[in-house]
Design an enzyme around this catalytic site. Structure first.
Site, PDB file in Angstrom:
ATOM      1  N   TYR A   1       0.864  -1.188   0.000  1.00 34.26           N
ATOM      2  CA  TYR A   1       0.000   0.000   0.000  1.00 34.26           C
ATOM      3  C   TYR A   1       0.895   1.230   0.000  1.00 34.26           C
ATOM      4  O   TYR A   1       1.586   1.504   0.978  1.00 34.26           O
ATOM      5  CB  TYR A   1      -0.905  -0.032   1.221  1.00 34.26           C
ATOM      6  CG  TYR A   1      -1.925   1.076   1.336  1.00 34.26           C
ATOM      7  CD1 TYR A   1      -2.223   1.921   0.263  1.00 34.26           C
ATOM      8  CD2 TYR A   1      -2.615   1.275   2.527  1.00 34.26           C
ATOM      9  CE1 TYR A   1      -3.160   2.927   0.378  1.00 34.26           C
ATOM     10  CE2 TYR A   1      -3.554   2.277   2.657  1.00 34.26           C
ATOM     11  CZ  TYR A   1      -3.825   3.102   1.592  1.00 34.26           C
ATOM     12  OH  TYR A   1      -4.747   4.099   1.707  1.00 34.26           O
TER      13      TYR A   1
ATOM     14  N   LYS B   1      -1.464  -1.284  -3.992  1.00 33.19           N
ATOM     15  CA  LYS B   1      -2.530  -0.297  -3.930  1.00 33.19           C
ATOM     16  C   LYS B   1      -1.860   1.058  -4.095  1.00 33.19           C
ATOM     17  O   LYS B   1      -1.146   1.527  -3.208  1.00 33.19           O
ATOM     18  CB  LYS B   1      -3.280  -0.404  -2.601  1.00 33.19           C
ATOM     19  CG  LYS B   1      -4.382   0.636  -2.426  1.00 33.19           C
ATOM     20  CD  LYS B   1      -5.028   0.521  -1.043  1.00 33.19           C
ATOM     21  CE  LYS B   1      -6.046   1.626  -0.821  1.00 33.19           C
ATOM     22  NZ  LYS B   1      -6.619   1.601   0.551  1.00 33.19           N
TER      23      LYS B   1
END
Length: 294
Positions: A135, A164
């Site tokens: 992320y 992400k």
């Protein structure tokens, strides 16, 4: 379809009025989301208020969501901490609970070097046999994974299979998309930039707005390869909601929206603040603009 799905919701953590976790609400919200366009749920990420959840609460959240929807959707466990040892421990424990993957945010506040980031993610990925989504959100963590570091991890750590991407730099995203292994997937971490990210190599989204318009976002993903104009129309209709949910620090506006539509939400935990009248007005207008019934 990508192994983790295309539309994943960064799921909120419903709370009781005393700010303890509402586990009945957790399971009702998870079921609602999977019934309405979501291929999977990211549990105990930023939107789930992970910094204020205890270790035990986090594991209980994973258990509750797996029990509710684990047979119908991908459950991604948010296990990233700003301490490598804590990240390794949580990743290992979560992996035994029936989740399908783990998500690891960049270590916040510490601001490690690229070498430090690579070591951190490599150690955490070694603690599980599950797929790992990284992320990348420098606006929250003050730390960015460089495209070159992402590419190296994608090529050398077999179970690091996705990122992400909430950086907001499409040149960097396109650079990675042009070089990444075929089994490494790029997800948007920002609803408002999801459609542009699809154009440069993304395959899905970890969404906040999908709490409310999951079916619409799924239609946008379906339309994009063959009908970009339709995808654009959906994106522009939903854009006020994409931005309105971030008019104040998330998930405050989201929880206000969930309350407005009758879904489990409750308050946020300090140091975050619940939506005030100004924020609620923006959120209400955004829901109307997106065609969400109140």
């Amino acid at each position: 379809m990508p192994s983790l799905g295309r539309v994943l919701t960064a799921m909120a953590t419903p709370m009781q009025p005393d700010r303890s976790i509402d586990f009945d609400g957790v399971q009702r919200l998870a079921t609602h989301l999977v019934d309405r366009g979501n291929d999977g749920l990211v549990v105990c990420g930023t939107t789930g208020e992970s910094p204020t959840l205890s270790h035990a609460e986090t594991l209980d959240m994973f258990r509750a969501v797996v029990d509710a929807v684990g047979d119908r959707a991908t459950v991604v466990a948010g296990c990233g901490k700003n301490d490598t040892a804590a990240t390794v421990a949580l990743t290992s424990e979560a992996s035994a609970l029936g989740v399908d993957a783990v998500m690891l945010v960049t270590p916040y506040y510490n601001k490690p070097s690229q070498r430090g980031l690579a070591n951190h993610f490599t150690q955490a990925a070694a603690a599980t046999q599950l797929p790992v989504m990284l992320y990348n959100i420098p606006s929250r963590s003050a730390c960015e994974i460089a495209p070159e570091t992402l590419l190296d991890l994608a090529e050398t750590v077999p179970n690091i299979t996705a990122v992400k991407d909430a950086v907001g730099d499409f040149t960097k995203t396109a650079w990675l998309a042009a070089r990444k292994p075929g089994d490494f997937d790029i997800y948007s971490g920002d609803d408002a930039t999801f459609l542009p990210l699809l154009a440069v190599g993304g395959i899905g989204v970890v969404s906040v707005a999908a709490h409310l318009v999951g079916d619409d976002i799924a239609q946008m993903v379906d339309a994009f390869p063959t009908d970009a104009r339709k995808a654009q129309e959906i994106h522009l209709r939903l854009l006020p909601l994409f931005t309105g949910l971030f008019v104040d620090t998330s998930p405050g506006p989201l929880k206000a929206a969930l309350r407005m539509v009758g879904l489990p939400a409750g308050p946020v935990r300090p140091p975050l603040a619940d939506a005030d009248e100004r924020v609620e007005a923006v959120v209400r207008d955004a829901l109307h603009a997106a065609g969400v019934s109140l």
